[in-house]
Enzyme design. Structure first.
Site, PDB file in Angstrom:
ATOM      1  N   MET A  30      -3.584  -4.808   4.813  1.00 54.30           N
ATOM      2  CA  MET A  30      -4.435  -5.116   5.969  1.00 54.30           C
ATOM      3  C   MET A  30      -5.105  -6.482   5.783  1.00 54.30           C
ATOM      4  SD  MET A  30      -5.899  -1.536   7.357  1.00 54.30           S
ATOM      5  CE  MET A  30      -7.211  -1.329   6.202  1.00 54.30           C
ATOM      6  N   GLY A  31      -4.578  -7.290   4.872  1.00 55.73           N
ATOM      7  CA  GLY A  31      -5.122  -8.633   4.696  1.00 55.73           C
ATOM      8  C   GLY A  31      -6.423  -8.642   3.906  1.00 55.73           C
ATOM      9  N   ALA A  32      -7.174  -9.768   4.031  1.00 54.51           N
ATOM     10  CA  ALA A  32      -8.337 -10.025   3.154  1.00 54.51           C
ATOM     11  C   ALA A  32      -7.858  -9.856   1.709  1.00 54.51           C
ATOM     12  CB  ALA A  32      -9.518  -9.117   3.483  1.00 54.51           C
ATOM     13  N   GLY A  36      -5.514  -7.750  -6.396  1.00 57.17           N
ATOM     14  CA  GLY A  36      -4.780  -6.475  -6.358  1.00 57.17           C
ATOM     15  C   GLY A  36      -3.556  -6.588  -5.466  1.00 57.17           C
ATOM     16  N   HIS A  37      -3.745  -7.117  -4.257  1.00 53.87           N
ATOM     17  CA  HIS A  37      -2.612  -7.319  -3.346  1.00 53.87           C
ATOM     18  C   HIS A  37      -1.579  -8.264  -3.970  1.00 53.87           C
ATOM     19  CE1 HIS A  37      -5.933  -6.599  -0.226  1.00 53.87           C
ATOM     20  NE2 HIS A  37      -5.079  -5.629   0.013  1.00 53.87           N
ATOM     21  N   GLN A  61      -5.876   3.963  11.834  1.00 52.51           N
ATOM     22  CA  GLN A  61      -6.279   4.622  10.590  1.00 52.51           C
ATOM     23  C   GLN A  61      -7.781   4.548  10.327  1.00 52.51           C
ATOM     24  OE1 GLN A  61      -3.754   1.898   8.182  1.00 52.51           O
ATOM     25  NE2 GLN A  61      -5.376   2.037   6.666  1.00 52.51           N
ATOM     26  N   VAL A 177      -5.797  -3.069  -9.964  1.00 52.03           N
ATOM     27  CA  VAL A 177      -6.379  -4.301 -10.510  1.00 52.03           C
ATOM     28  C   VAL A 177      -7.895  -4.232 -10.323  1.00 52.03           C
ATOM     29  CG1 VAL A 177      -6.471  -6.810 -10.341  1.00 52.03           C
ATOM     30  CG2 VAL A 177      -4.291  -5.619 -10.053  1.00 52.03           C
ATOM     31  N   ARG A 188     -13.020  -4.483   1.066  1.00 51.32           N
ATOM     32  CA  ARG A 188     -14.370  -4.142   1.553  1.00 51.32           C
ATOM     33  C   ARG A 188     -15.464  -4.523   0.559  1.00 51.32           C
ATOM     34  NH1 ARG A 188     -11.222   0.164   3.505  1.00 51.32           N
ATOM     35  NH2 ARG A 188     -11.412   0.597   5.743  1.00 51.32           N
TER      36      ARG A 188
HETATM   37  P1  AMP Z   1      -5.119  -2.534   1.944  1.00 53.87           P
HETATM   38  O1  AMP Z   1      -4.984  -3.941   2.390  1.00 53.87           O
HETATM   39  O2  AMP Z   1      -6.465  -2.200   1.396  1.00 53.87           O
HETATM   40  O3  AMP Z   1      -4.602  -1.536   2.952  1.00 53.87           O
HETATM   41  O4  AMP Z   1      -4.163  -2.376   0.676  1.00 53.87           O
HETATM   42  C1  AMP Z   1      -2.811  -2.754   0.749  1.00 53.87           C
HETATM   43  C2  AMP Z   1      -2.116  -2.291  -0.509  1.00 53.87           C
HETATM   44  O5  AMP Z   1      -2.716  -2.903  -1.654  1.00 53.87           O
HETATM   45  C3  AMP Z   1      -2.220  -0.774  -0.725  1.00 53.87           C
HETATM   46  O6  AMP Z   1      -0.984  -0.288  -1.232  1.00 53.87           O
HETATM   47  C4  AMP Z   1      -3.315  -0.651  -1.743  1.00 53.87           C
HETATM   48  O7  AMP Z   1      -3.225   0.524  -2.535  1.00 53.87           O
HETATM   49  C5  AMP Z   1      -3.084  -1.895  -2.574  1.00 53.87           C
HETATM   50  N1  AMP Z   1      -4.300  -2.283  -3.283  1.00 53.87           N
HETATM   51  C6  AMP Z   1      -5.537  -2.451  -2.749  1.00 53.87           C
HETATM   52  N2  AMP Z   1      -6.430  -2.743  -3.712  1.00 53.87           N
HETATM   53  C7  AMP Z   1      -5.750  -2.762  -4.888  1.00 53.87           C
HETATM   54  C8  AMP Z   1      -6.126  -2.977  -6.242  1.00 53.87           C
HETATM   55  N3  AMP Z   1      -7.376  -3.235  -6.597  1.00 53.87           N
HETATM   56  N4  AMP Z   1      -5.155  -2.925  -7.190  1.00 53.87           N
HETATM   57  C9  AMP Z   1      -3.870  -2.647  -6.836  1.00 53.87           C
HETATM   58  N5  AMP Z   1      -3.445  -2.428  -5.573  1.00 53.87           N
HETATM   59  C10 AMP Z   1      -4.377  -2.463  -4.606  1.00 53.87           C
END
Ligand code: AMP
Length: 253
Positions: A30-32, A36-37, A61, A177, A188
């Site tokens: 979802m960007g930002a 981790g991403h 969602q 991460v 967030r």
């Molecule tokens: P989101 O943008 O929050 O929907 O996350 C997109 C993807 O990145 C999802 O598969 C998350 O589980 C993964 N993700 C988000 N935060 C982390 C993190 N700290 N470490 C590893 N993967 C992450």
């Protein structure tokens, strides 16, 4: 980096790559973006010839409209981070592209995986997640898709969807991460004040304590108490469950 905004164009581009014998990896987000991403994108780059990162803040969602409105959207910075990581394609659709009018309602039988734990606190959340990821992966498959273990229940729900829908998708679960102080990285986290960030560390501290002590009597209630006695932190749930059905188990020795 190529930027694609329609599902049709994404499918055409990826079909062409596959015809040339190239494998495809997809990282839905979802960007930002944060480290981790980026670790997911790097994992995808290590295992595939062509990597697509998708950025779409998926309204279905969110069950809290305020959370949706406040969700950070620093798209120019995201583009820079992806280009620097040498990601090949950014898929950046808008809401009309992902949800054209007149589509049938989505209701996937997730056999209860969507109504426990996080799902119990965010009704409809996993229906929204499966709805959007189904569309994203359908435009991208056959492919390998990368998701983070931070959202373990989400991974479990998606694995169930790929299975029942017989999708040509190989799912890879990637490690969490964390910030150097232990807080799991999250888009967030920008909403946290320094004091809130500090208090949030009780989560990683408690989880690693529980990892050491979970087979001992009363470990779970002690772990819940560790969180509950932190000022400003309210516990929604803390459970020990089996990783398949997500049902509570007793790990006592
Ligand atoms: P989101 O943008 O929050 O929907 O996350 C997109 C993807 O990145 C999802 O598969 C998350 O589980 C993964 N993700 C988000 N935060 C982390 C993190 N700290 N470490 C590893 N993967 C992450």
């Amino acid at each position: 980096m190529e930027i694609i905004t329609t599902r049709k164009a994404l499918k055409e581009t990826l079909d062409q790559h596959r015809r040339s014998g190239r494998s495809v990896g997809i990282v839905p987000t979802m960007g930002a973006l944060h480290a981790g991403h980026i670790s997911l994108v790097e994992r995808a780059l290590a295992g595939n010839d062509v990597v697509v990162c998708t950025i779409f803040v998926n309204p279905t969602q969110f069950n809290d409209p305020n959370d949706l409105e406040r969700y950070p959207r620093p798209i120019e910075n995201d583009k820079k981070m992806l280009a620097k990581t040498a990601c090949h394609i950014l898929f950046l659709p808008d809401a009309d592209e992902m949800y054209p009018e007149g589509e049938p309602a989505w209701n996937l039988d997730l056999e209860g995986l969507d109504t426990v734990l996080e799902g119990a606190h965010r009704p409809g959340h996993y229906q929204g997640v499966t709805q959007v990821v189904y569309k994203l992966l359908s435009a991208g498959m056959p492919c390998t898709a990368y998701f983070g273990q931070k959202d373990y229940q989400q991974f479990r729900v998606l694995a169930h969807m790929v299975d029942v829908k017989k999708m040509e998708v190989n799912l890879v679960r990637c490690a969490i991460v964390r910030e150097p102080d232990g807080l799991a990285m999250s888009s967030r986290n920008v909403h946290l004040s320094p004091g809130e960030h500090e208090r949030a560390l009780v989560l990683s501290r408690t989880l690693s304590w529980l990892q050491q002590h979970y087979t001992e009597r009363d470990a779970l209630s002690e772990a819940r108490a560790m969180i509950e006695r932190t000022p400003g932190v309210e516990l929604d749930y803390l459970e020990i469950v089996d990783g398949n059905r997500m049902e509570p188990v007793s790990p006592l020795k």
